[in-house]
Structures are given as structure tokens and as C-alpha cells.
Design a protein around this motif. Sequence first.
Motif, mmCIF file in Angstrom:
data_model
loop_
_atom_site.group_PDB
_atom_site.id
_atom_site.type_symbol
_atom_site.label_atom_id
_atom_site.label_comp_id
_atom_site.label_asym_id
_atom_site.label_seq_id
_atom_site.Cartn_x
_atom_site.Cartn_y
_atom_site.Cartn_z
ATOM 1 N N ALA A 189 -2.214 -21.969 22.165
ATOM 2 C CA ALA A 189 -3.500 -21.602 21.330
ATOM 3 C C ALA A 189 -4.103 -21.012 21.066
ATOM 4 O O ALA A 189 -4.616 -20.333 20.313
ATOM 5 N N ASP A 190 -4.594 -20.143 22.152
ATOM 6 C CA ASP A 190 -5.667 -18.429 22.286
ATOM 7 C C ASP A 190 -4.619 -17.677 21.704
ATOM 8 O O ASP A 190 -5.892 -16.759 22.139
ATOM 9 N N LEU A 191 -3.254 -17.845 21.936
ATOM 10 C CA LEU A 191 -2.835 -16.184 21.486
ATOM 11 C C LEU A 191 -2.964 -15.806 19.946
ATOM 12 O O LEU A 191 -3.258 -16.857 18.936
ATOM 13 N N ARG A 192 -3.838 -14.438 19.682
ATOM 14 C CA ARG A 192 -3.429 -14.218 18.538
ATOM 15 C C ARG A 192 -2.842 -12.339 18.051
ATOM 16 O O ARG A 192 -2.935 -11.423 18.858
ATOM 17 N N VAL A 193 -2.205 -12.720 17.017
ATOM 18 C CA VAL A 193 -1.391 -11.635 16.257
ATOM 19 C C VAL A 193 -2.426 -11.339 15.373
ATOM 20 O O VAL A 193 -3.157 -11.376 14.384
ATOM 21 N N GLY A 194 -2.525 -9.689 15.508
ATOM 22 C CA GLY A 194 -3.579 -8.790 14.674
ATOM 23 C C GLY A 194 -2.546 -6.765 14.275
ATOM 24 O O GLY A 194 -1.536 -7.268 15.014
ATOM 25 N N LEU A 195 -2.777 -6.875 11.930
ATOM 26 C CA LEU A 195 -1.187 -5.957 12.511
ATOM 27 C C LEU A 195 -2.958 -5.115 11.812
ATOM 28 O O LEU A 195 -3.538 -5.208 11.007
ATOM 29 N N GLY A 196 -2.988 -3.657 12.161
ATOM 30 C CA GLY A 196 -3.159 -2.720 11.718
ATOM 31 C C GLY A 196 -2.899 -1.715 10.347
ATOM 32 O O GLY A 196 -1.511 -1.021 10.852
ATOM 33 N N LEU A 197 -3.269 -0.766 10.054
ATOM 34 C CA LEU A 197 -2.839 0.325 9.205
ATOM 35 C C LEU A 197 -3.910 0.620 8.865
ATOM 36 O O LEU A 197 -5.256 0.983 8.379
ATOM 37 N N ASP A 198 -3.757 3.128 8.844
ATOM 38 C CA ASP A 198 -4.320 3.470 8.410
ATOM 39 C C ASP A 198 -3.462 4.995 8.010
ATOM 40 O O ASP A 198 -2.560 4.943 7.752
ATOM 41 N N ARG A 199 -3.930 5.434 6.961
ATOM 42 C CA ARG A 199 -3.689 6.686 6.819
ATOM 43 C C ARG A 199 -5.025 7.783 6.344
ATOM 44 O O ARG A 199 -5.755 7.426 6.144
ATOM 45 N N HIS A 200 -4.426 8.702 6.069
ATOM 46 C CA HIS A 200 -5.621 9.981 6.258
ATOM 47 C C HIS A 200 -4.485 10.720 5.541
ATOM 48 O O HIS A 200 -3.312 11.398 6.274
ATOM 49 N N ARG A 201 -5.329 11.683 4.247
ATOM 50 C CA ARG A 201 -4.998 13.009 4.262
ATOM 51 C C ARG A 201 -4.760 14.496 4.535
ATOM 52 O O ARG A 201 -5.826 14.074 5.577
ATOM 53 N N LEU A 202 -3.652 14.801 4.426
ATOM 54 C CA LEU A 202 -4.044 15.504 5.777
ATOM 55 C C LEU A 202 -3.872 17.366 5.158
ATOM 56 O O LEU A 202 -3.688 17.075 3.945
ATOM 57 N N ALA A 203 -4.537 18.442 5.932
ATOM 58 C CA ALA A 203 -5.390 19.682 5.312
ATOM 59 C C ALA A 203 -4.958 20.205 6.376
ATOM 60 O O ALA A 203 -4.470 20.099 7.575
ATOM 61 N N LYS A 204 -3.841 21.535 5.523
ATOM 62 C CA LYS A 204 -3.943 22.690 7.303
ATOM 63 C C LYS A 204 -4.937 23.301 8.044
ATOM 64 O O LYS A 204 -6.096 23.711 6.913
ATOM 65 N N GLY A 205 -4.941 23.609 8.850
ATOM 66 C CA GLY A 205 -5.132 23.891 9.643
ATOM 67 C C GLY A 205 -6.725 23.037 10.512
ATOM 68 O O GLY A 205 -7.014 23.431 11.154
ATOM 69 N N LEU A 206 -6.449 22.002 9.766
ATOM 70 C CA LEU A 206 -7.808 21.068 10.811
ATOM 71 C C LEU A 206 -6.347 20.974 12.316
ATOM 72 O O LEU A 206 -5.008 20.433 12.677
ATOM 73 N N PRO A 207 -7.324 20.311 13.096
ATOM 74 C CA PRO A 207 -6.751 19.557 14.435
ATOM 75 C C PRO A 207 -6.116 18.202 14.124
ATOM 76 O O PRO A 207 -7.136 17.345 13.394
ATOM 77 N N LEU A 208 -5.023 18.016 14.750
ATOM 78 C CA LEU A 208 -4.447 16.279 14.445
ATOM 79 C C LEU A 208 -4.632 15.851 15.848
ATOM 80 O O LEU A 208 -3.910 16.356 16.832
ATOM 81 N N VAL A 209 -5.553 14.359 16.132
ATOM 82 C CA VAL A 209 -5.225 13.658 17.262
ATOM 83 C C VAL A 209 -4.820 12.915 17.680
ATOM 84 O O VAL A 209 -5.022 12.109 16.425
ATOM 85 N N LEU A 210 -4.258 11.914 18.495
ATOM 86 C CA LEU A 210 -3.909 11.103 18.182
ATOM 87 C C LEU A 210 -3.638 9.979 19.731
ATOM 88 O O LEU A 210 -3.675 10.940 20.286
ATOM 89 N N ALA A 211 -4.676 9.255 19.506
ATOM 90 C CA ALA A 211 -4.797 8.586 20.290
ATOM 91 C C ALA A 211 -5.810 9.250 21.331
ATOM 92 O O ALA A 211 -5.104 9.498 22.833
ATOM 93 N N GLY A 212 -6.562 10.773 20.973
ATOM 94 C CA GLY A 212 -7.158 11.233 21.963
ATOM 95 C C GLY A 212 -6.232 12.360 22.423
ATOM 96 O O GLY A 212 -6.755 13.037 23.378
ATOM 97 N N VAL A 213 -4.996 12.660 21.844
ATOM 98 C CA VAL A 213 -3.812 14.115 22.371
ATOM 99 C C VAL A 213 -3.693 14.465 21.274
ATOM 100 O O VAL A 213 -3.347 14.421 20.473
ATOM 101 N N THR A 214 -4.343 15.926 21.675
ATOM 102 C CA THR A 214 -4.250 16.690 21.234
ATOM 103 C C THR A 214 -2.433 17.188 20.467
ATOM 104 O O THR A 214 -2.082 17.351 21.155
ATOM 105 N N ILE A 215 -2.445 17.143 18.861
ATOM 106 C CA ILE A 215 -1.080 18.138 18.513
ATOM 107 C C ILE A 215 -0.735 19.177 18.670
ATOM 108 O O ILE A 215 -1.214 19.270 17.076
ATOM 109 N N ASP A 216 -0.921 19.454 19.436
ATOM 110 C CA ASP A 216 -1.170 20.422 19.231
ATOM 111 C C ASP A 216 -0.341 21.780 18.597
ATOM 112 O O ASP A 216 -0.300 22.841 17.813
ATOM 113 N N SER A 217 1.330 21.387 18.490
ATOM 114 C CA SER A 217 1.673 22.304 17.169
ATOM 115 C C SER A 217 2.243 22.083 16.117
ATOM 116 O O SER A 217 2.952 22.000 15.508
#
Length: 169
Positions: A5-33
Motif C-alpha cells: 500500500a505504500d509503494l509508489r511509482v514515478g516517471l520523469g522526462l526531460d529534454r534540453h536543446r544542445l549547443a556546440k561548446g557547452l559542457p555536458l553533465v549527467l548526474a554530476g559526471v562531465t561527459i568530456d568527449s
Amino acid sequence: MVSLADLRVGLGLDRHRLAKGLPLVLAGVTIDSSERGPEAHSDGDVLVHALIDALLGACGLGDIGEHFPPSDVQWANASGEALLKGTLQLVREAYPAFQVINVDATIHLEAPKLKPYKFPVRETLAKWLDLPISCVSVKAKTGEKLPPVGTLEAIDAQVAVLLTLNASC
Ligand code: MG
């Protein structure tokens, strides 16, 4: 012991526009390539933003825009970690004995390949959520060269969360 009775499921979606030369970070990890990164008011950590919406959704607590509005200077350049900590605090205030059970995430990105980054991203999410790494899944998909992900215009993330509102019973 977890009550169904206490279980809950959640769904999240997100989108961002990408631009050249900006850093990409996922969960605090920099995607350096990556040659591209998100245009965003905060650090644009699309994975954490989707996770936040999943957590809030599971608890019926609204969405990320309500709690951390882009119009609020307090959240300018906020890290995903800071927003996630704020979210966990909000959930804890509503449900002091809540506990995340597992997280399943998918990142949609055409390039670069995320394979070398998936484990560090899982490790970081597991640490932030106080979960064993086996309870955190991070998957990656390309956009099959179709817009907007496949044409390098956007990055998307989807996150499903299972939690219990009361881990103490
Ligand atoms: Mg976002």
C-alpha cells in the motif's frame, strides 16, 4: 518489510536543446568527449531533472518547475546535485520514512557514445540516493539520426522510480 500500500511509482522526462561548446553533465559526471552541451538556466543535468520529476511524481508533489522555477535567480546555474538534494528534502518533509527502492534511467543522445560513462553515472546516482548500485540502472540510446536527438539538437532523459512512502513498517 515493505507494505504494498505504500509503494509508489514515478516517471520523469526531460529534454534540453544542445549547443556546440557547452559542457555536458549527467548526474554530476562531465561527459568530456562531448562537443555539445545543454542550453539551460541551471547546469542542464537532464538525467537529474528527469529523476527529480520521477521522485516528485511518485509522491504527488508536483514537478521540478513548481519547486525550482527557472525564473528564480536562486536556482541560476544550480547543479543537478543541489536540485536533487532539495527534492529529497521536500519528499522527506512529506514522507519522513520514504525510501527509494530502485531507479531505471534511459538517456537519449546521438553522440558521443555513453558506454564509458554509464558506470560512473550509476555510482554517483547510487551515492546520492543511498542505494546499492544494483538498484540503479542507466541505459543509453541514440536517436537513430532522426530529429531532434538524432540530429544532435537535443538530449532527452527518461527515469522511472519505485519507492516506498514508509520504509519503517
Ligand atoms: Mg531540465
